[in-house]
Design an enzyme around this catalytic site. Sequence first.
Site, PDB file in Angstrom:
ATOM      1  N   SER A   1      41.746 -41.890 131.801  1.00 61.54           N
ATOM      2  CA  SER A   1      41.115 -40.583 131.603  1.00 61.54           C
ATOM      3  C   SER A   1      39.666 -40.632 132.045  1.00 61.54           C
ATOM      4  CB  SER A   1      41.175 -40.229 130.119  1.00 61.54           C
ATOM      5  OG  SER A   1      40.336 -39.142 129.841  1.00 61.54           O
TER       6      SER A   1
ATOM      7  N   TYR B   1      39.681 -42.909 120.858  1.00 63.74           N
ATOM      8  CA  TYR B   1      40.645 -42.612 121.932  1.00 63.74           C
ATOM      9  C   TYR B   1      40.108 -43.109 123.281  1.00 63.74           C
ATOM     10  CZ  TYR B   1      42.376 -39.786 125.793  1.00 63.74           C
ATOM     11  OH  TYR B   1      42.824 -39.383 127.024  1.00 63.74           O
TER      12      TYR B   1
ATOM     13  N   LYS C   1      41.416 -46.207 126.042  1.00 62.17           N
ATOM     14  CA  LYS C   1      41.644 -46.109 127.490  1.00 62.17           C
ATOM     15  C   LYS C   1      40.810 -47.159 128.221  1.00 62.17           C
ATOM     16  CE  LYS C   1      44.591 -42.698 127.654  1.00 62.17           C
ATOM     17  NZ  LYS C   1      45.981 -42.939 128.081  1.00 62.17           N
TER      18      LYS C   1
HETATM   19  C1  UD1 Z   1      39.208 -33.505 126.086  1.00 61.25           C
HETATM   20  C2  UD1 Z   1      38.783 -34.779 125.423  1.00 61.25           C
HETATM   21  C3  UD1 Z   1      39.036 -35.918 126.381  1.00 61.25           C
HETATM   22  C4  UD1 Z   1      40.505 -35.964 126.741  1.00 61.25           C
HETATM   23  C5  UD1 Z   1      40.931 -34.618 127.313  1.00 61.25           C
HETATM   24  C6  UD1 Z   1      42.441 -34.566 127.532  1.00 61.25           C
HETATM   25  C7  UD1 Z   1      37.002 -34.270 123.851  1.00 61.25           C
HETATM   26  C8  UD1 Z   1      35.546 -34.376 123.551  1.00 61.25           C
HETATM   27  N1  UD1 Z   1      37.382 -34.707 125.061  1.00 61.25           N
HETATM   28  O1  UD1 Z   1      38.449 -33.340 127.280  1.00 61.25           O
HETATM   29  O2  UD1 Z   1      38.647 -37.135 125.787  1.00 61.25           O
HETATM   30  O3  UD1 Z   1      40.745 -36.976 127.694  1.00 61.25           O
HETATM   31  O4  UD1 Z   1      40.585 -33.573 126.414  1.00 61.25           O
HETATM   32  O5  UD1 Z   1      43.147 -34.525 126.343  1.00 61.25           O
HETATM   33  O6  UD1 Z   1      37.800 -33.849 123.032  1.00 61.25           O
HETATM   34  N2  UD1 Z   1      36.370 -25.705 124.913  1.00 61.25           N
HETATM   35  C9  UD1 Z   1      35.996 -24.542 124.260  1.00 61.25           C
HETATM   36  N3  UD1 Z   1      36.841 -24.049 123.298  1.00 61.25           N
HETATM   37  C10 UD1 Z   1      38.027 -24.641 122.959  1.00 61.25           C
HETATM   38  C11 UD1 Z   1      38.405 -25.834 123.630  1.00 61.25           C
HETATM   39  C12 UD1 Z   1      37.545 -26.335 124.594  1.00 61.25           C
HETATM   40  O7  UD1 Z   1      34.933 -23.970 124.528  1.00 61.25           O
HETATM   41  O8  UD1 Z   1      38.726 -24.151 122.062  1.00 61.25           O
HETATM   42  C13 UD1 Z   1      35.498 -26.216 126.001  1.00 61.25           C
HETATM   43  C14 UD1 Z   1      34.977 -27.620 125.763  1.00 61.25           C
HETATM   44  O9  UD1 Z   1      33.775 -27.589 125.045  1.00 61.25           O
HETATM   45  C15 UD1 Z   1      34.834 -28.130 127.206  1.00 61.25           C
HETATM   46  C16 UD1 Z   1      35.957 -27.423 127.948  1.00 61.25           C
HETATM   47  O10 UD1 Z   1      36.302 -26.292 127.156  1.00 61.25           O
HETATM   48  O11 UD1 Z   1      33.606 -27.707 127.746  1.00 61.25           O
HETATM   49  C17 UD1 Z   1      37.195 -28.281 128.146  1.00 61.25           C
HETATM   50  O12 UD1 Z   1      37.600 -28.796 126.871  1.00 61.25           O
HETATM   51  P1  UD1 Z   1      38.970 -29.597 126.692  1.00 61.25           P
HETATM   52  O13 UD1 Z   1      40.084 -28.858 127.322  1.00 61.25           O
HETATM   53  O14 UD1 Z   1      39.096 -29.947 125.247  1.00 61.25           O
HETATM   54  O15 UD1 Z   1      38.770 -30.891 127.581  1.00 61.25           O
HETATM   55  P2  UD1 Z   1      37.609 -32.024 127.526  1.00 61.25           P
HETATM   56  O16 UD1 Z   1      36.685 -31.829 126.396  1.00 61.25           O
HETATM   57  O17 UD1 Z   1      37.023 -32.118 128.883  1.00 61.25           O
END
Ligand code: UD1
Length: 337
Positions: free
Chosen positions: A124, A148, A152
Amino acid sequence: MRVLVTGGAGYIGSHTTVELLGQGHQVLVLDDLSNSSEESLRRVAELAGRPADFVQANVGDAAELDAAFTSFRPDAVIHFAGRKAVGESTRLPLLYYRENVAATVTLLETMAAHGCHQIVFSSSATVYGSASEPPFTEDAPTGATNPYGHTKHMIEQILADAAAADPSLSVAVLRYFNPIGAHESGRIGEDPKGIPNNLLPFVAQVAAGRRTGLQVFGNDYPTPDGTGLRDYIHVVDVAQGHLAALARLADGAGCQTWNLGTGRPFSVLEVISAYEAASGVRIPYQIVDRRPGDVAASYADVSKAGRELDWTAHRSLEQACADTVRWQAANPDGYAQ
Ligand code: UD1
């Protein structure tokens, strides 16, 4: 080839199994169904026109794994199985070290015992953490920030050490950025259990009326619109990256690492707009505090995979949203129906 796919009933595993079967490979899926459903494999068979073999087992179960290697005699392994929720990993770190790290050691020991020398591993972009600035090249400093991510990173180290000690072992580490979307048929897709942690599944459930609104985690990041930037990659492009890596493994031994991303970041607000355009539904959202552990921006330098795997992501964010809308509309409760 004869390919053992651990976690092959899950989101990325099921899409990869469709591609493997489509290319003529023989596939055995080994999955404990702890976060997936056997229904996904029935649909994989329908899409590919023939089934993968299936064993319901946990990779950490040495006896079950040994039996699967004895009967199937794989040439290569694609190792997806593992736990992947950041929040859960901080509450239950030992579970993550057992099911991710220890299970991979068991898998490598079983491979060695059965003369299987090729493995593709699901890593990841989380391993980059905040140790450097994007776009991340594969040799950028790493710095995972939660259990997590540590698992990895540790597994990557274990694979590198195992390959250094065994000249016959060939390893591909694939660092995924943010896989999204679904098969264009709408028959297989992401089916998270409980409240989704990730952005796209959450947005999809809001658009479908299953949840009332989205929380946007922070709009004060140093990015153009203040929300987080991520490299969203269509899951079928990710799946095809595995076939490209598998083809390279046959060329020789050693441990090699490739990013699977698009290299093009989008903000949370851009993702919301793209999903609204694809679904025709307005997504209500509210800006809330930053989520602990999030970084401002994460996106790939994809030149190494382009050069060495002859692979690039072809599908757009718009297509990924359209495919997710199709999957969500046809399967409002995921596979449970
Ligand atoms: C997350 C995990 C990462 C993991 C990946 C795949 C965290 C900090 N990181 O990545 O370790 O490998 O998922 O499972 O959890 N967001 C919102 N609202 C939401 C959900 C997300 O604003 O309800 C934003 C987040 O702040 C981020 C973006 O959307 O900026 C993407 O979030 P997400 O899909 O959770 O992925 P990552 O955080 O990149």
